[in-house]
Enzyme design. Structure first.
Site, PDB file in Angstrom:
ATOM      1  N   GLY A 399       0.817  -1.203   0.000  1.00  9.52           N
ATOM      2  CA  GLY A 399       0.000   0.000   0.000  1.00  9.52           C
ATOM      3  C   GLY A 399       0.850   1.252   0.000  1.00  9.52           C
ATOM      4  O   GLY A 399       0.485   2.267  -0.613  1.00  9.52           O
ATOM      5  N   ASP A 620       1.472   0.480  13.087  1.00 11.21           N
ATOM      6  CA  ASP A 620       1.857  -0.824  12.542  1.00 11.21           C
ATOM      7  C   ASP A 620       2.271  -1.815  13.619  1.00 11.21           C
ATOM      8  O   ASP A 620       2.410  -3.014  13.339  1.00 11.21           O
ATOM      9  CB  ASP A 620       2.998  -0.666  11.537  1.00 11.21           C
ATOM     10  CG  ASP A 620       2.526  -0.100  10.208  1.00 11.21           C
ATOM     11  OD1 ASP A 620       1.337  -0.274   9.877  1.00 11.21           O
ATOM     12  OD2 ASP A 620       3.343   0.523   9.510  1.00 11.21           O
ATOM     13  N   ARG A 651      -6.979  -5.808  11.192  1.00  9.45           N
ATOM     14  CA  ARG A 651      -6.071  -6.285  12.237  1.00  9.45           C
ATOM     15  C   ARG A 651      -6.728  -6.336  13.611  1.00  9.45           C
ATOM     16  O   ARG A 651      -6.317  -7.123  14.468  1.00  9.45           O
ATOM     17  CB  ARG A 651      -4.800  -5.430  12.259  1.00  9.45           C
ATOM     18  CG  ARG A 651      -3.891  -5.736  11.080  1.00  9.45           C
ATOM     19  CD  ARG A 651      -2.638  -4.897  11.057  1.00  9.45           C
ATOM     20  NE  ARG A 651      -1.752  -5.364   9.974  1.00  9.45           N
ATOM     21  CZ  ARG A 651      -0.733  -4.675   9.485  1.00  9.45           C
ATOM     22  NH1 ARG A 651      -0.455  -3.473   9.966  1.00  9.45           N
ATOM     23  NH2 ARG A 651      -0.003  -5.178   8.518  1.00  9.45           N
TER      24      ARG A 651
END
Length: 739
Positions: A399, A620, A651
């Protein structure tokens, strides 16, 4: 092996037909293998060498025996196929599957149409990409197709039962199956197989006519022998192939001739830069050739799936350096390519995402040497020196590549299409396409603002003052990079701090960026000057070992040369809030980026309410932090992290589902999660192909009471090549299983 078909009749017992017959017979893939040839000597050799069970001279002698479950394979030279089709048409029942191995599919399909009046459902055109300079039934090799590709080119009329029968036959002899349209097959094979053979034949023929040919051949080096080996192939076969695929071959010959003329001109003019570009691009393309698949992708996806079976561990320890920062590796390629001069990069992350960015710029004409042991040399082409790629730029699962490239390419003169794999194709891109359109870019997306992105070149961009609706370094970077080509001052304002690698690296390349608080701004029309970049170790990759040491009693790990950019240290702040024994040593600045060694030792953790201002600084790293929360005493609450739901996977949901399977109380919310610390059991979890999910559950094994099976771990290489080996070296117990 198990029987997959009834009888196999092979018409034409040359190298390919004979090898398939022999492999099918030896591996028990059919009840009987029958060979057919007009040459009695060929039939005698086939029987003597165990290639077939029995033989026939005339097709009429066997056709009446064939029915449902039987396969006829036509293995004669390409120009002979129509005659065999003509013979078979009145003889075979429609339940008999017919396939072929001709190197040219268009002429074969056309001959079938002419004979039958249509393409019958029983016909499955195919072509194995395997061979040898040897020919004839005596060269038959039962291992010829092992791990070699077979391309099937089914048509709309092809019956599903017949197609599956042929697939199973080829798979049974060890081949890897691909499917491709007929026209595309002939174009691809013209370029990758037919042209190389023509060049080899022509080169040998040319040298044979030279007066000094005896000395030429006597002193020829290994390269000449390797290149011209294929000129020892069957001349009749290659004559037929050229005649049958002449249109596609002429097209690729025209293209090749044009490049040869350019090469000749460059040699005459001693154009060193052009020559180096040709040789560098060719070498790198050749190095990746084994990983490229049918011109569809940069890196060939694995045909098998990797799972991790992780046993409960004890402690982790050691001094380690994790791979280079992915964000900085991406940007080093992008800005180095647009700079004036030569940029040298060390510590480059050789993961799939970073390599996708690198290949994209190679496809746009940039000469890039490496990577070799993390070293890359980029010969910049200047701000407007990119060339139109010959096809879409494939960015795999990255991405970052797609969103940042959209900004860089919005102001270029070239038109480009950006594509990705199945996962990337589901991710939102309107968040970058929207502001770029406000600047004057022309960008089309698929429904829902999803890839591919089609960027029309030649637009005049205007600067904008863009207030980001969400904290996103990728969106901010995209707008700023487009601002390099815009008239006026482009300004971004972010609602919360995000990583500032783009701003720092632009300054490192000599491009002024003004930053004050939440605002970053730059004026378009400037230039980038090449520089040296030392990529620090990726704090996102370091996170897995930081959490591992924090949760496993007796652990002591030092991570060296880690990037500690203030916009990336959320994971450090959060772990310290939870009570982690963590310290930064040897703090320094390298190429504008702060770097330190991080030592972390086990200490009991406690749950916290994670401050929302830390969320963008650790976006992240949260999958691993969720594991830390599962091992902490008390409750951990995360809010304001809705961005986690549109990463490589959702996630939040993926981690909640996996933690629950392992016995952890984890409750997802629309923008976060609530985790009650406790004991971790064992079980089977699915990473959903998300590299960070897979590595996080591997870390969880250090506190698990039973083994954990983690499904779908192939994509770990996108951010952390060598993770399993490094993890096992520190004390984890991860075994890779392939299925």
């Amino acid at each position: 092996m198990t029987v997959v078909i009834n009888r196999l009749l092979v018409v034409g017992l040359g190298l390919i037909g004979g090898s398939l017959a022999k492999a099918a017979r030896e591996r028990g893939l059919c009840r009987e293998v029958i060979g057919s040839s007009r040459n009695p000597d060929t039939l005698a050799k086939a029987l003597a060498n165990g290639v077939v069970d029995r033989v026939v001279t005339r097709l009429e002698d066997i056709a009446a025996e064939l029915g449902d479950g039987d396969v006829v394979l036509i293995g004669v030279p390409t120009l002979t196929v129509p005659a065999i089709i003509q013979q078979l048409q009145p003889l075979l029942a429609e339940t008999v599957t017919i396939t072929d191995v001709a190197s040219v599919k268009g002429s074969v399909v056309e001959s079938v149409r002419q004979v039958y009046g249509e393409v019958p459902a029983q016909f499955v055109p195919g072509h194995p990409i395997a061979g040898s300079e040897k020919s004839g039934v005596e060269a038959a090799n039962a291992e010829l197709f092992d791990d070699h590709r077979v391309i099937l080119t089914p048509l709309p009329e092809t019956g599903a039962v017949h197609l599956q029968r042929v697939r199973e036959l080829w798979q049974g002899v060890g081949a890897v199956i691909s499917e491709m349209p007929v026209a595309e097959h002939d174009e691809v094979l013209a370029a990758t197989s037919h042209l190389p053979h023509m060049l080899a034949y022509t080169l040998v023929d040319t040298l044979a006519h030279m007066r000094e040919n005896r000395d030429i051949f006597r002193y020829a080096a290994g390269g000449f022998r390797d290149f011209t080996r294929i000129a020892a192939s069957d001349p009749v076969m290659w004559h037929d192939i050229v005649m049958a695929n002449s249109d596609a071959l002429l097209s690729v010959l025209d293209n090749f001739s044009e490049h040869v003329n350019r090469l000749k001109e460059a040699i005459e003019k001693k154009d060193s830069e052009y020559l180096l570009g040709v040789f560098t691009r060719a070498r790198e393309a050749r190095n990746h050739f084994a990983k490229m698949l049918e011109n569809k992708a940069y890196l060939e996806p694995m045909t098998q799936t990797i799972d991790y079976r992780v046993s409960p561990g004890q402690a982790v320890s050691g001094d380690i350096r994790v791979p280079g920062d992915k964000s900085i590796s991406h940007r080093s390629i992008m800005l180095g390519s647009l700079a004036n001069g030569v940029t040298e990069v060390s510590g480059f992350l050789e993961g799939e995402d970073s390599l996708a960015t690198l290949q994209a710029f190679r496809d746009m004409g940039v000469v890039i040497e490496g990577p070799v042991n993390g070293r890359v040399v980029i010969r910049g082409v200047g701000m407007r020196g990119l060339k139109a790629p010959v096809g879409p730029l494939y960015l795999g699962n990255s991405g970052t590549s797609m969103r940042l490239l959209a900004g860089l390419l919005a102001g270029q003169a070239i038109a480009v299409e950006l594509t990705g794999d199945e996962s990337l194709s589901k991710r939102p891109m309107e968040r970058v396409a929207g502001p770029l359109r406000q600047m004057g870019a022309v960008i089309d997306t698929n429904e829902g603002g999803r890839p591919p992105l089609r960027i029309k070149g030649g637009q005049t961009l205007k600067a904008i003052d863009y207030k980001l609706p969400m904290a996103s370094a990728q969106v901010k970077s995209c707008v700023l990079l487009a601002g390099l080509y815009a008239e006026g001052v482009t300004r971004t304002t972010e609602p919360a701090p995000t990583r500032d690698h783009t701003e720092r690296m632009l300054s490192g390349f000599g491009y002024p960026v003004v930053r004050h608080g939440a605002v970053a701004e730059l004026r378009g029309g400037g230039e980038l000057t090449a520089t040296a970049i030392d990529v620090p170790a990726d704090i996102s990759s370091a996170t897995f070992f930081m959490v591992a040491a924090a949760i496993a009693p007796g652990s002591d790990v030092t991570l060296t040369h880690v990037g500690v950019n203030p916009t990336r240290i959320g994971v450090i702040n959060i772990l310290q809030m939870m009570g982690a024994d963590l310290e930064l040593n040897n703090y320094r600045e390298v190429g504008g980026e702060p770097v330190a060694d991080i030592r972390i030792r086990y200490s009991p953790l406690h749950g916290i309410d994670i401050p929302e201002d830390q969320v963008p600084l650790a976006i992240d790293e949260f999958p691993a932090l969720f594991v830390a929360a599962a091992c902490a005493e008390g409750k951990t609450v995360l809010t304001g992290a809705e961005e986690l739901r549109v990463k490589e996977s959702d996630r939040i949901q993926a981690m909640a589902d996996g933690l629950r399977i392992l016995g952890v109380d984890a409750e997802p919310t629309p923008d976060g999660i609530v985790i009650q610390g406790g004991s971790i059991g064992g079980g089977e979890v699915d990473s959903l192909g998300d590299h960070r999910i897979a590595m996080s559950f591997a870390v969880a094994s250090l506190r698990a009471s039973q083994p954990i099976l983690i499904r779908n771990c192939n994509n770990v290489a996108t951010s952390f090549p060598g993770f399993v080996a490094l993890a096992n070296r520190t004390g984890m117990k991860i075994a890779e299983e392939i299925r």
